[in-house]
Motif scaffolding. Structure first.
Motif, PDB file in Angstrom:
ATOM      1  N   ARG A   3       0.828  -1.203   0.000  1.00 28.84           N
ATOM      2  CA  ARG A   3       0.000   0.000   0.000  1.00 28.84           C
ATOM      3  C   ARG A   3       0.865   1.257   0.000  1.00 28.84           C
ATOM      4  O   ARG A   3       0.573   2.224  -0.699  1.00 28.84           O
ATOM      5  N   VAL A  19       0.722   4.123  -2.881  1.00 28.08           N
ATOM      6  CA  VAL A  19       0.462   5.534  -2.577  1.00 28.08           C
ATOM      7  C   VAL A  19       1.644   6.391  -3.021  1.00 28.08           C
ATOM      8  O   VAL A  19       1.463   7.467  -3.595  1.00 28.08           O
ATOM      9  N   ASN A  49      -2.900  14.563  -2.152  1.00 23.19           N
ATOM     10  CA  ASN A  49      -3.390  13.584  -1.173  1.00 23.19           C
ATOM     11  C   ASN A  49      -4.885  13.325  -1.365  1.00 23.19           C
ATOM     12  O   ASN A  49      -5.347  12.184  -1.258  1.00 23.19           O
ATOM     13  N   ILE A  80      -5.357  11.108  -4.407  1.00 24.69           N
ATOM     14  CA  ILE A  80      -4.965   9.728  -4.116  1.00 24.69           C
ATOM     15  C   ILE A  80      -6.033   9.059  -3.261  1.00 24.69           C
ATOM     16  O   ILE A  80      -6.393   7.891  -3.478  1.00 24.69           O
ATOM     17  N   ALA A  81      -6.555   9.792  -2.292  1.00 27.84           N
ATOM     18  CA  ALA A  81      -7.598   9.240  -1.430  1.00 27.84           C
ATOM     19  C   ALA A  81      -8.827   8.844  -2.234  1.00 27.84           C
ATOM     20  O   ALA A  81      -9.422   7.770  -2.024  1.00 27.84           O
ATOM     21  N   VAL A 136      -3.738   8.508   3.618  1.00 22.16           N
ATOM     22  CA  VAL A 136      -2.778   8.752   2.543  1.00 22.16           C
ATOM     23  C   VAL A 136      -1.561   9.479   3.085  1.00 22.16           C
ATOM     24  O   VAL A 136      -0.412   9.129   2.771  1.00 22.16           O
ATOM     25  N   HIS A 144       0.701   7.081   4.888  1.00 21.31           N
ATOM     26  CA  HIS A 144       1.441   6.183   3.994  1.00 21.31           C
ATOM     27  C   HIS A 144       2.603   6.911   3.321  1.00 21.31           C
ATOM     28  O   HIS A 144       3.695   6.344   3.159  1.00 21.31           O
TER      29      HIS A 144
END
Length: 933
Positions: A878, A882, A892, A895-896, A906, A909
């Protein structure tokens, strides 16, 4: 400035290492400016020669050693420069020194071979007695090649001004002579920052003073009665034969030969090849021409024009230049016309365009000449590749009321074609073409048919397809009336494009009628255009293999018939075909190279801009995607051809949806859809429809989304358009999915999602047949997404009730108990294969999204200890996922949204990935990930 041969340095090093070393004499031979003094300095810097043992001697400067200096007991390195300037006394003393070289001693003797008193004998006519153990070498310096000139230009100008055009011109004009290159670069650098790297700017820099002084002093040393042969060489400005120089100089054959000998003896001229003479440094001709009185110079140019007109083949552009310099205006314009016609006949359209643009831009040109030359410019510009300047020149000329109506109509026709096809100013170009068709209708039926044929082309926004069909009827009639075979082929080529774009049943039969075996070059050029039109339209329809065959045939015919614009257009079609069929390896670079190659005319590369943007979307590089899809600001996207604009709009809408900018996505969708609907070529909605329907549905405009799907279906009817038919099923799947998600009942949601899954699967199968692997993967993902959501709707929770969608995939990684878990396993397997297909293509963003969906229902692996797996200092799957999205440019929040995570998760990570890799920033993280095996 000069890199010395390693063997030369080693020979000298051996000569200076001890009393037993053999003496060495090296003659350094090089023309003025080729680096002799620099080489001597390199030899002086040899580490094996102690400082007191170096002896410099510059001939002609007075002083110098005596004969006894040649018998010194210690090792000595003699560095003798400018031997061509030595008088008899110096040569005598020099011979004495060289004859007395002892063990451990060496001498380097540099001279200009063109200036030594006795050709081939640098030490004079008196024979020299060489010691028996003396090693004698000759090092002949040579001019720089173009690569070495490029390196010098980079050092002097930096990367920005060091264009290929500038480097080639620098090499041509300096002959590669190092000193001249360096001096000219210094003069070019004075133009900075205005210098942009064109050949014209290099020419405008002038002649370096050192070169001018050298060539003028050598010219002055030629007896006055013989100087005209040097003047003739300056006016001809290139290698010329003896008889040509004699004729241009006006000296006659006998006197001219004697004059040439005097000029060669004095190094004013050089033999450049077998029987060809001129200046060793071409730039020197400019310095000599500048000193000639006007009347003398004009007479020389007049005779030069007559001489060059007898060469075969005749360089009419050069002849035209000489006539103009001689003040012979009428002959100049006739030679310009012949030069342009010759360039056009041999496919050198850019050369013809440049010459004609410069001529037509001059004030005071006679109307008759303008009427002859302007159509030549327009014709070459339409066939070849052109610049904005051509359009502006023609736009001014068509306003000339003195032009005959037929000429004005022809110019207006070509101007309209340029505005539409090359400049992207389709609205303006359409109006110009309509006026041209009217002007030409009664005066020149052939050109009227050509204007009407141009109005058949359906690609441009703002005009309905029915209007194009109306112009087609008129164009066919006008072409038939003209009896011109090339014009009938031109109309047929546009008919092919219109029919294929609309997926009319007759399209393929029309392609077969193109006269690809004609012996008429004009017919062949039009047939090539017809093949490329058919290929482009076939690719948009989804006939990728047949389109590739047509494209190959069209490109080959374009190259053979001399149609560079058609050839470039075909290159854009090929990029689209490679995008759709999944040939993505290196596609980004191919697009960028095409854009760079057409930087002066970016509209030609609009296909490449869009394909590069589509790649950036799939790769998650959203900032770059926006830039490419907007053509990097070179021209407005509203000017794009309708199908290309629809494809770009679809990608922009998709980006907005991914960023959850639903309102903006819906507004963009309505605007883009209107352009396609107004045109009425419904197969072109294929790349827009699924994203436009989703945007309206998610914005709450269900009625608008339904209308889009209904209009799309009605517009397609039963037409054979595979890509559009697959997109129609995809659009129905999207609409069904969004309506299912909005259903108030769990059963309604489940049944709707299952129906959507079936539609997505049908679309995926259709895309697989084409084949279109990326679209197939997207629709396969949609089918899996709906099937998983429907399965979740049907899975009982702890109380026996149906559970809703899981908001965060981290929580969803703990599977809910589902008695029918085995029923979803095939879907998960298909989704896993889909994620791998995305990865293989290079679609980073899509692969991450598919794997995130997969993890929401990944079965628990037996035998794994409870809790999260430990990855110590290695990135977890993961974290790596990310991190890859983060370095590609996604925020972010983006990506979320992609991975169904919270922005806080996010952020954690990314922090973990930076800690484990030691990265200091996101940019640094990109380098660390690239370095990770």
């Amino acid at each position: 400035m000069i890199t010395t041969c390693g063997s030369v340095l080693r020979s000298f090093a051996r000569a200076l290492t001890g009393p037993r070393a053999e003496p060495v004499l090296m003659f350094v031979e090089g023309a003025a400016g080729e680096g002799k003094s620099h080489l001597l300095q390199e030899l002086a810097d040899l580490p094996d020669a102690p400082e007191p043992a170096r002896r410099w001697w510059r001939c002609g400067a007075g002083g110098g050693p005596s004969e006894e200096d040649g018998h010194r007991p210690e090792a000595t390195l003699w560095l003798v420069d400018d031997v061509h300037r030595a008088d008899e006394d110096e040569l005598r003393r020099l011979r004495g020194v060289l004859e007395g070289l002892g063990p451990g001693s060496a001498a380097a003797v540099a001279y200009r071979p063109e200036e030594i008193p006795v050709p081939g004998l640098p030490l004079g006519g008196t024979p020299m007695t060489y010691p028996g153990r003396l090693t004698v070498l000759t090092n002949r310096l040579a001019p720089w090649d173009e690569e070495r000139v490029r390196r010098a230009a980079e050092e002097s100008l930096g990367g920005g001004g060091c264009t290929a055009e500038a480097v080639t011109r620098l090499h041509e004009r300096t002959g590669g002579v190092p000193r001249v290159v360096v001096d000219l670069l210094a003069m070019v650098r004075e133009q900075w920052p205005a210098f942009t790297g064109t050949a014209a700017e290099v020419d405008a820099a002038g002649v370096p003073p050192r070169l001018a002084e050298l060539v003028l002093s050598r010219t002055h040393a030629v007896p006055p009665e013989h100087r005209p042969v040097v003047w003739a060489a300056a006016v001809l400005d290139g290698p010329a034969g003896r008889d040509e120089l004699a004729a241009v100089s006006g000296l006659g054959a006998g006197t001219g030969t004697g004059a040439l000998l005097r000029a060669l003896e004095g190094a004013a001229l050089a033999e450049l090849g077998e029987g060809r003479y001129g200046f060793a440094v071409p730039l020197a001709a400019s310095a000599v021409r500048a000193t000639l009185p006007g009347p003398v110079r004009q007479d020389l140019h007049r005779r030069a024009a007559n001489v060059l007109s007898r060469r075969q083949p005749v360089d009419w552009a050069a002849v035209a230049g000489h006539h103009r310099a001689a003040g012979e205006g009428h002959r100049w314009l006739r030679a310009v016309e012949r030069a342009a016609e010759s360039a056009e006949a041999s496919g050198r359209h850019e050369q013809a365009i440049t010459l004609l643009e410069r001529t037509l831009a001059l004030p005071g040109l006679p109307p008759q000449a303008r009427a002859r030359l302007a159509p030549l410019l327009a014709r070459n510009a339409v066939t070849g590749l052109r610049s904005d300047q051509t359009v502006e020149v023609l736009a001014q000329i068509v306003q000339d009321a003195a032009l005959p109506p037929a000429v004005r109509g022809e110019l207006r026709l070509d101007l309209g074609l340029m505005l539409c096809n090359q400049m992207g100013r389709s609205h303006e170009g359409w109006q110009v073409l309509e006026v041209a068709a009217g002007e030409l209708r009664d005066v020149r039926s052939v050109l009227a048919a050509r204007a009407m044929a141009a109005l058949v082309t359906p690609y441009w926004p703002g005009v309905s397809v029915d209007v194009h069909r109306g112009w087609l009827i008129q164009a066919v009639a006008a072409a038939d009336d003209s009896g011109d075979a090339a014009m009938r082929t031109a109309v047929l080529a546009n008919h092919v494009g219109l029919a294929m774009s609309c997926a009319d049943p007759e399209a393929w039969e029309l392609v077969e009628q193109l006269p690809v075996q004609s012996t008429d070059p004009a017919c062949l050029r039009q047939a090539a255009r017809g093949l490329c039109n058919a290929a482009d339209s076939a690719v948009w329809l989804g006939f990728y293999e047949r389109g590739a065959d047509l494209l190959a045939a069209g490109r080959d015919l374009s190259a053979r018939s001399g149609a560079p614009y058609t050839e470039h257009s075909a290159m854009g079609t090929r990029l689209l075909q490679q995008w759709w069929t999944g040939r993505w390896l290196g596609l980004d670079k191919r697009c960028e190279d095409f854009v760079a190659a057409t930087a002066d005319m970016p509209f030609i590369a609009s296909d490449a801009y869009v394909v590069r943007g589509l790649l950036a979307v799939a790769q998650g590089d959203w900032g770059e995607a926006r830039s490419w899809l907007s053509q990097q600001g070179t021209f407005g996207t509203e000017k794009l051809p309708v199908p290309l604009g629809a494809a770009a709009a679809g990608a922009v809408i998709r980006l907005a949806l991914a960023r959850q900018e639903v309102t903006a996505a819906a507004e963009h969708a309505r605007a883009a859809w209107k352009v396609v609907a107004d045109k009425g070529v419904w197969p072109w909605a294929a790349e827009l429809a699924p994203w436009a329907v989703e945007a309206l549905a998610r914005a709450g405009d269900g009625a608008g989304a339904h209308t889009m799907v209904r209009n799309f279906a009605q517009g397609l009817g039963r037409r054979d358009a595979p890509a559009a038919r697959a997109a129609l099923v995809w659009s129905r799947a999207v609409l069904t999915e969004t309506e299912a998600e909005a259903s108030a009942s769990a059963e309604g949601r489940r049944s709707g999602l299952l129906e959507a899954a079936a539609l997505y699967g049908e679309a995926a199968a259709a895309y697989g047949e084409l084949p279109r692997p990326y679209s197939q993967a997207l629709t396969t993902e949609g089918a899996a997404r709906c099937a998983i959501a429907a399965d979740t709707e049907g899975a009982p929770d702890a109380e026996g009730a149906s559970s809703g969608p899981v908001p965060d995939a981290e929580a969803a990684s703990r599977p809910a108990p589902a008695p029918e878990e085995d029923s979803i396993l095939p879907v998960l397997a298909e989704l896993e294969a889909c994620a791998q297909r995305f990865t293989d293509l290079g679609a980073v963003w899509d692969a991450a999204r598919a794997r995130a969906l997969l993890r929401t229902r990944q079965p628990v692996r037996r035998g794994r200890p409870p809790g999260r797996p430990s990855h110590a200092d290695q990135l977890s799957p993961r974290e790596e996922e990310v991190a890859q999205l983060a370095v590609s440019g996604l925020t972010n929040r983006e990506i979320a949204a992609t991975l169904h995570l919270s922005p806080r998760t996010v952020e954690q990570h990314i922090a973990g990935a930076m800690r484990k890799t030691g990265a200091l920033s996101r940019r640094d993280l990109a380098h660390r990930l690239d370095a990770t095996p």
